[in-house]
Design a protein around this motif. Structure first.
Motif, PDB file in Angstrom:
ATOM      1  N   ILE A  76      -3.565   2.611 -14.470  1.00  0.00           N
ATOM      2  CA  ILE A  76      -3.435   1.713 -15.623  1.00  0.00           C
ATOM      3  C   ILE A  76      -2.272   0.759 -15.415  1.00  0.00           C
ATOM      4  O   ILE A  76      -2.356  -0.429 -15.706  1.00  0.00           O
ATOM      5  CB  ILE A  76      -3.237   2.540 -16.911  1.00  0.00           C
ATOM      6  N   GLU A  77      -1.163   1.270 -14.915  1.00  0.00           N
ATOM      7  CA  GLU A  77       0.023   0.464 -14.673  1.00  0.00           C
ATOM      8  C   GLU A  77       0.150   0.147 -13.188  1.00  0.00           C
ATOM      9  O   GLU A  77      -0.255   0.943 -12.343  1.00  0.00           O
ATOM     10  CB  GLU A  77       1.285   1.200 -15.145  1.00  0.00           C
ATOM     11  N   PRO A  78       0.747  -1.023 -12.839  1.00  0.00           N
ATOM     12  CA  PRO A  78       0.898  -1.386 -11.421  1.00  0.00           C
ATOM     13  C   PRO A  78       1.909  -0.538 -10.680  1.00  0.00           C
ATOM     14  O   PRO A  78       1.902  -0.486  -9.469  1.00  0.00           O
ATOM     15  CB  PRO A  78       1.339  -2.851 -11.477  1.00  0.00           C
ATOM     16  N   VAL A  79       2.814   0.114 -11.399  1.00  0.00           N
ATOM     17  CA  VAL A  79       3.788   0.994 -10.772  1.00  0.00           C
ATOM     18  C   VAL A  79       3.477   2.427 -11.177  1.00  0.00           C
ATOM     19  O   VAL A  79       3.364   2.735 -12.354  1.00  0.00           O
ATOM     20  CB  VAL A  79       5.233   0.635 -11.185  1.00  0.00           C
ATOM     21  N   GLN A  80       3.319   3.280 -10.190  1.00  0.00           N
ATOM     22  CA  GLN A  80       2.999   4.682 -10.447  1.00  0.00           C
ATOM     23  C   GLN A  80       4.267   5.508 -10.335  1.00  0.00           C
ATOM     24  O   GLN A  80       4.829   5.646  -9.250  1.00  0.00           O
ATOM     25  CB  GLN A  80       1.965   5.183  -9.441  1.00  0.00           C
ATOM     26  N   ALA A  81       4.727   6.049 -11.450  1.00  0.00           N
ATOM     27  CA  ALA A  81       5.935   6.866 -11.437  1.00  0.00           C
ATOM     28  C   ALA A  81       5.577   8.327 -11.232  1.00  0.00           C
ATOM     29  O   ALA A  81       4.652   8.848 -11.836  1.00  0.00           O
ATOM     30  CB  ALA A  81       6.701   6.696 -12.751  1.00  0.00           C
ATOM     31  N   ASP A  82       6.299   8.990 -10.357  1.00  0.00           N
ATOM     32  CA  ASP A  82       6.152  10.420 -10.111  1.00  0.00           C
ATOM     33  C   ASP A  82       7.415  11.070 -10.643  1.00  0.00           C
ATOM     34  O   ASP A  82       8.510  10.814 -10.139  1.00  0.00           O
ATOM     35  CB  ASP A  82       6.000  10.676  -8.607  1.00  0.00           C
ATOM     36  N   VAL A  83       7.283  11.913 -11.663  1.00  0.00           N
ATOM     37  CA  VAL A  83       8.468  12.480 -12.297  1.00  0.00           C
ATOM     38  C   VAL A  83       9.243  13.388 -11.345  1.00  0.00           C
ATOM     39  O   VAL A  83      10.376  13.757 -11.625  1.00  0.00           O
ATOM     40  CB  VAL A  83       8.091  13.266 -13.572  1.00  0.00           C
TER      41      VAL A  83
ATOM     42  N   THR B 153      18.656  -0.746  -4.396  1.00  0.00           N
ATOM     43  CA  THR B 153      18.115  -0.619  -5.745  1.00  0.00           C
ATOM     44  C   THR B 153      17.461   0.746  -5.902  1.00  0.00           C
ATOM     45  O   THR B 153      17.017   1.353  -4.928  1.00  0.00           O
ATOM     46  CB  THR B 153      17.077  -1.716  -6.054  1.00  0.00           C
ATOM     47  N   TRP B 154      17.418   1.198  -7.147  1.00  0.00           N
ATOM     48  CA  TRP B 154      16.830   2.504  -7.471  1.00  0.00           C
ATOM     49  C   TRP B 154      15.468   2.288  -8.114  1.00  0.00           C
ATOM     50  O   TRP B 154      15.278   1.339  -8.875  1.00  0.00           O
ATOM     51  CB  TRP B 154      17.750   3.248  -8.429  1.00  0.00           C
ATOM     52  N   ARG B 155      14.512   3.164  -7.786  1.00  0.00           N
ATOM     53  CA  ARG B 155      13.180   3.090  -8.378  1.00  0.00           C
ATOM     54  C   ARG B 155      12.757   4.490  -8.847  1.00  0.00           C
ATOM     55  O   ARG B 155      13.003   5.470  -8.163  1.00  0.00           O
ATOM     56  CB  ARG B 155      12.146   2.630  -7.346  1.00  0.00           C
ATOM     57  N   ASN B 156      12.092   4.545 -10.006  1.00  0.00           N
ATOM     58  CA  ASN B 156      11.456   5.806 -10.399  1.00  0.00           C
ATOM     59  C   ASN B 156       9.970   5.753 -10.086  1.00  0.00           C
ATOM     60  O   ASN B 156       9.231   6.697 -10.357  1.00  0.00           O
ATOM     61  CB  ASN B 156      11.680   6.105 -11.877  1.00  0.00           C
ATOM     62  N   GLY B 157       9.521   4.655  -9.487  1.00  0.00           N
ATOM     63  CA  GLY B 157       8.138   4.513  -9.065  1.00  0.00           C
ATOM     64  C   GLY B 157       8.005   3.303  -8.163  1.00  0.00           C
ATOM     65  O   GLY B 157       8.822   2.383  -8.221  1.00  0.00           O
ATOM     66  N   LEU B 158       6.997   3.300  -7.322  1.00  0.00           N
ATOM     67  CA  LEU B 158       6.774   2.201  -6.385  1.00  0.00           C
ATOM     68  C   LEU B 158       5.395   1.607  -6.620  1.00  0.00           C
ATOM     69  O   LEU B 158       4.439   2.344  -6.894  1.00  0.00           O
ATOM     70  CB  LEU B 158       6.848   2.697  -4.932  1.00  0.00           C
ATOM     71  N   ASP B 159       5.281   0.277  -6.509  1.00  0.00           N
ATOM     72  CA  ASP B 159       3.944  -0.296  -6.536  1.00  0.00           C
ATOM     73  C   ASP B 159       3.332  -0.180  -5.139  1.00  0.00           C
ATOM     74  O   ASP B 159       3.990   0.252  -4.189  1.00  0.00           O
ATOM     75  CB  ASP B 159       3.962  -1.745  -7.039  1.00  0.00           C
ATOM     76  N   SER B 160       2.070  -0.543  -5.010  1.00  0.00           N
ATOM     77  CA  SER B 160       1.369  -0.327  -3.745  1.00  0.00           C
ATOM     78  C   SER B 160       1.994  -1.114  -2.611  1.00  0.00           C
ATOM     79  O   SER B 160       2.055  -0.639  -1.473  1.00  0.00           O
ATOM     80  CB  SER B 160      -0.106  -0.700  -3.894  1.00  0.00           C
ATOM     81  N   SER B 161       2.499  -2.315  -2.892  1.00  0.00           N
ATOM     82  CA  SER B 161       3.088  -3.152  -1.848  1.00  0.00           C
ATOM     83  C   SER B 161       4.366  -2.531  -1.301  1.00  0.00           C
ATOM     84  O   SER B 161       4.557  -2.443  -0.080  1.00  0.00           O
ATOM     85  CB  SER B 161       3.381  -4.550  -2.401  1.00  0.00           C
ATOM     86  N   GLU B 162       5.237  -2.092  -2.198  1.00  0.00           N
ATOM     87  CA  GLU B 162       6.501  -1.515  -1.742  1.00  0.00           C
ATOM     88  C   GLU B 162       6.287  -0.165  -1.076  1.00  0.00           C
ATOM     89  O   GLU B 162       6.953   0.178  -0.091  1.00  0.00           O
ATOM     90  CB  GLU B 162       7.480  -1.385  -2.907  1.00  0.00           C
ATOM     91  N   ALA B 163       5.328   0.632  -1.593  1.00  0.00           N
ATOM     92  CA  ALA B 163       5.018   1.908  -0.951  1.00  0.00           C
ATOM     93  C   ALA B 163       4.518   1.688   0.474  1.00  0.00           C
ATOM     94  O   ALA B 163       4.867   2.440   1.391  1.00  0.00           O
ATOM     95  CB  ALA B 163       3.973   2.664  -1.768  1.00  0.00           C
ATOM     96  N   ALA B 164       3.706   0.641   0.674  1.00  0.00           N
ATOM     97  CA  ALA B 164       3.208   0.325   2.019  1.00  0.00           C
ATOM     98  C   ALA B 164       4.358  -0.096   2.930  1.00  0.00           C
ATOM     99  O   ALA B 164       4.387   0.259   4.116  1.00  0.00           O
ATOM    100  CB  ALA B 164       2.162  -0.774   1.947  1.00  0.00           C
ATOM    101  N   GLU B 165       5.321  -0.854   2.391  1.00  0.00           N
ATOM    102  CA  GLU B 165       6.507  -1.224   3.164  1.00  0.00           C
ATOM    103  C   GLU B 165       7.276   0.010   3.613  1.00  0.00           C
ATOM    104  O   GLU B 165       7.716   0.115   4.767  1.00  0.00           O
ATOM    105  CB  GLU B 165       7.434  -2.108   2.323  1.00  0.00           C
ATOM    106  N   VAL B 166       7.453   0.953   2.685  1.00  0.00           N
ATOM    107  CA  VAL B 166       8.190   2.174   3.006  1.00  0.00           C
ATOM    108  C   VAL B 166       7.460   2.976   4.081  1.00  0.00           C
ATOM    109  O   VAL B 166       8.075   3.471   5.031  1.00  0.00           O
ATOM    110  CB  VAL B 166       8.402   3.023   1.735  1.00  0.00           C
TER     111      VAL B 166
END
Length: 323
Positions: free
Chosen positions: A57-64, A10-23
């Motif tokens: 503010i949002e649960p997913v932080q997108a980095d452009v 799957t493709w993501r333009n941002g990760l939430d804290s849980s998935e970022a920790a997994e990575v």
């Protein structure tokens, strides 16, 4: 994106804290298995920025500047990850990727799926083709799996970085010799950032990553656990004008690093870079580091000669594959 033999990407333009920790966990396991980090420092810094969602503010932080490709097995276990840096896509059309596959899940299609997804994102054919410079993929440590994939999909080798290192006890370190009216002092947080960024920009105008460092980038690194102003050396003239710097780093395992050595072009040619390097090496030795490493472009023959004269030897190679 679809499946390849049970591999779900799957493709993501941002990760939430849980998935970022997994990575981050996957990257740690890969580094332990291979003896080299699978991604560069800037990727780690961007992932860390995703982990703390308390102040977002949002649960997913997108980095452009970042896109994320996540591979899981049929049980939902994270087995592969690719980071795509899109920061220079609009200006140059180039995309730069780094990827990792879990050591226990290799040669089962995860790496293949990641490379194919990156080629598709770059709008490149899956068949081997001439290097167009559109997509670059790093292999840190020149991993055998990366070599196989590069050959399969027709990637060239447009860029290589050498990792060089030496023991800090032998051979003996030379003395620091400075030009007249030049002294070395340490970095002052909150006061020297602008001058360092300015010299860095001129010293590395040719470098695709280092030359673009901003004051914000520098301040972000100042908040890292490893940052130590006492190991950040500045060469200044009689008027305290910055001529060059040597930023050292100590890794969690105690390995020292010649992190960045930059000399203003107006001050080059007089041995200032060598003197700054020696100052940093002496500091690392005095703080207990037994070994030190650095990265240098493989085609930068003058710099390699300087480091060889200071006792450094080539340890391994990071390869940037391109299409």
């Amino acid at each position: 994106m679809g499946n390849v033999e049970g591999v779900q990407l799957t493709w993501r333009n941002g990760l939430d804290s849980s998935e970022a920790a997994e990575v981050m966990g996957l990257l740690d396991k890969t580094a332990q298995a291979d003896g080299v980090a699978p991604v560069g420092e800037h990727v780690i810094l961007r992932l860390k920025a995703h982990r703390d969602v308390i102040h977002q503010i949002e649960p997913v932080q997108a980095d452009v500047r970042s896109e994320h490709f996540v591979v899981r097995d049929t049980g939902g276990v994270l087995i592969g990850y690719a980071h795509l840096d899109t920061e220079h896509e609009k200006a140059t059309g180039q995309l730069v990727a780094e990827l990792a596959v879990h050591p226990d899940h290799r040669r089962r299609g995860a790496g293949t799926r990641l490379v194919e997804a990156l080629l598709e994102r770059a709008e490149l054919s899956l068949e081997p083709a001439p290097d167009l410079g559109r997509l670059r993929i790093w292999s840190h440590g020149e991993h055998p799996g990366a070599l196989r994939l590069a050959e399969r999909y027709g990637f060239s080798r447009p860029r290589e970085l050498w990792r060089m290192g030496r023991d800090l006890t032998e051979p003996a370190l030379p003395v620091v010799e400075l030009p007249e009216e030049v002294r070395i002092r340490t970095f002052r947080v909150g006061r020297d950032e602008a001058a360092v960024v300015d010299v860095n920009r001129r010293a590395f105008a040719w470098h695709p990553e280092q030359g673009g460092m901003t004051e914000q980038d520098l301040r972000i690194k100042e908040r890292e656990e490893w940052f130590d102003a006492a190991g950040f050396f500045l060469a200044v003239d009689a008027h305290d004008r910055l001529l060059g710097f040597h930023w050292t780093k100590v890794h969690p395992d105690g390995m020292g690093e010649v992190y960045v050595v930059g000399v203003d072009p107006s001050a080059q040619g007089g041995g200032l870079g060598r003197s700054l390097t020696v100052s940093g090496l002496r500091h690392l030795r005095n703080t207990g580091c037994r070994r030190v490493m650095l990265y240098v472009e493989a085609d930068n023959a003058p710099a390699i000669k300087v480091y060889q004269r200071l006792g450094f030897e080539k340890w391994d190679t990071d390869v940037q594959f391109g299409r």
